[in-house]
Design an enzyme around this catalytic site. Structure first.
Site, PDB file in Angstrom:
ATOM      1  N   LYS A 179     -19.337   9.720  14.207  1.00 47.68           N
ATOM      2  CA  LYS A 179     -18.439   9.149  14.847  1.00 47.68           C
ATOM      3  C   LYS A 179     -17.395   9.724  15.191  1.00 47.68           C
ATOM      4  O   LYS A 179     -16.547   9.898  14.199  1.00 47.68           O
ATOM      5  CB  LYS A 179     -18.207   7.449  14.378  1.00 47.68           C
ATOM      6  CG  LYS A 179     -18.052   6.291  15.540  1.00 47.68           C
ATOM      7  CD  LYS A 179     -18.158   5.236  14.583  1.00 47.68           C
ATOM      8  CE  LYS A 179     -17.834   4.004  15.465  1.00 47.68           C
ATOM      9  NZ  LYS A 179     -17.143   2.873  14.459  1.00 47.68           N
TER      10      LYS A 179
HETATM   11  C1  E4P Z   1     -17.843  -0.006  16.163  1.00 50.36           C
HETATM   12  O1  E4P Z   1     -18.222   0.948  16.297  1.00 50.36           O
HETATM   13  C2  E4P Z   1     -16.386  -0.322  16.081  1.00 50.36           C
HETATM   14  O2  E4P Z   1     -15.516   0.555  15.568  1.00 50.36           O
HETATM   15  C3  E4P Z   1     -16.145  -1.661  15.972  1.00 50.36           C
HETATM   16  O3  E4P Z   1     -16.862  -2.394  16.839  1.00 50.36           O
HETATM   17  C4  E4P Z   1     -14.592  -2.034  16.463  1.00 50.36           C
HETATM   18  O4  E4P Z   1     -14.480  -3.549  16.405  1.00 50.36           O
HETATM   19  P1  E4P Z   1     -12.803  -4.386  16.122  1.00 50.36           P
HETATM   20  O5  E4P Z   1     -12.371  -3.731  17.587  1.00 50.36           O
HETATM   21  O6  E4P Z   1     -13.102  -5.713  16.027  1.00 50.36           O
HETATM   22  O7  E4P Z   1     -12.245  -3.634  14.878  1.00 50.36           O
END
Ligand code: E4P
Length: 226
Positions: A88
């Site tokens: 990621k």
């Molecule tokens: C997933 O890949 C993201 O990091 C995650 O959904 C972020 O979520 P948040 O905005 O609730 O922290």
């Protein structure tokens, strides 16, 4: 639509996997710190998640490096943990460059923190296997997170993005930063490929008061039959 679980919590992943509909897991540094994770254990923790979900479920592990070479180095190390690890990487210039390097080496990348169509188009062209537009965080600044994901889904569908020519895999959009079951409904209706959901939202997705009331009345009536 496929469902990924947005967590680094092993017990949540084990429980969700047992429900039979889990297709992947996404983690980020915040989610890992929330379960008390320590840097030294990060790779073994990701390895454990990969083991639980099995080789067909992608598990996103995020790089926190800031230069292309460091991100690519991180990515190679993370990808070596298990074949289903997806690296990621935030949508930024150094991230795009690293994505191209990793994609050319056959390593899958999930470009995260994506908020606009131009960002998504650049991520797609750089070879991202997944793009993660965020809903909740966009809503938090009084923008329309759902509309933004819909725009990205439509823009991506206008072109043939096949970042992985070896495996023949198509680019997929992961609706991220999901805060409610209603977000999931809207993402399914617009045709987002994947929704990555926190365990709390996954539990709410199963529930409806009429389902509970129906089960209750069937149980009571069955008692009369006995
Ligand atoms: C997933 O890949 C993201 O990091 C995650 O959904 C972020 O979520 P948040 O905005 O609730 O922290």
């Amino acid at each position: 639509m496929k469902f990924f679980l947005d967590t680094a919590d092993i017990s949540e992943i084990e429980e969700a996997a047992s429900w039979g509909a889990l297709a992947g897991v996404t983690t980020n540094p915040t989610l890992y710190s929330r379960v008390g994770g320590k840097l030294a254990d990060f790779e073994s923790h990701i390895g454990r998640i990969c083991q639980i979900v099995g080789p067909d479920c992608p598990v996103s592990a995020e790089s926190v490096a800031m230069t292309r070479d460091e991100i690519a180095e991180d990515g190679r190390r993370l990808a070596a943990i298990a074949p289903n690890v997806v690296v990621k990487i935030p949508t930024m210039v150094e991230g795009l460059a690293a994505t191209r390097m990793l994609a050319d080496e056959g390593i899958r990348v999930n470009m995260t923190l994506c908020f606009t169509v131009p960002q998504a188009m650049l991520a797609a062209r750089a070879g991202a296997r997944y793009i993660s537009p965020f809903i909740g965080r966009f809503d938090d600044i009084s923008e329309d997170g759902i509309q933004q994901v819909a725009d990205i889904v439509e823009a991506v569908s206008n072109y043939d993005f096949t970042p992985d020519t070896v495996r023949g895999e198509q680019l997929e959009v992961i609706a991220a930063s999901i805060r409610s079951a209603d977000h999931v409904t809207k993402c399914a209706l617009m045709g987002a490929d994947i929704a990555t959901v926190p365990f709390g939202v996954l539990k709410k997705m199963v529930k409806h008061p009429l389902t509970d009331a129906g089960i209750d009345s069937f149980m009571k009536d069955w008692e009369k039959v006995k």
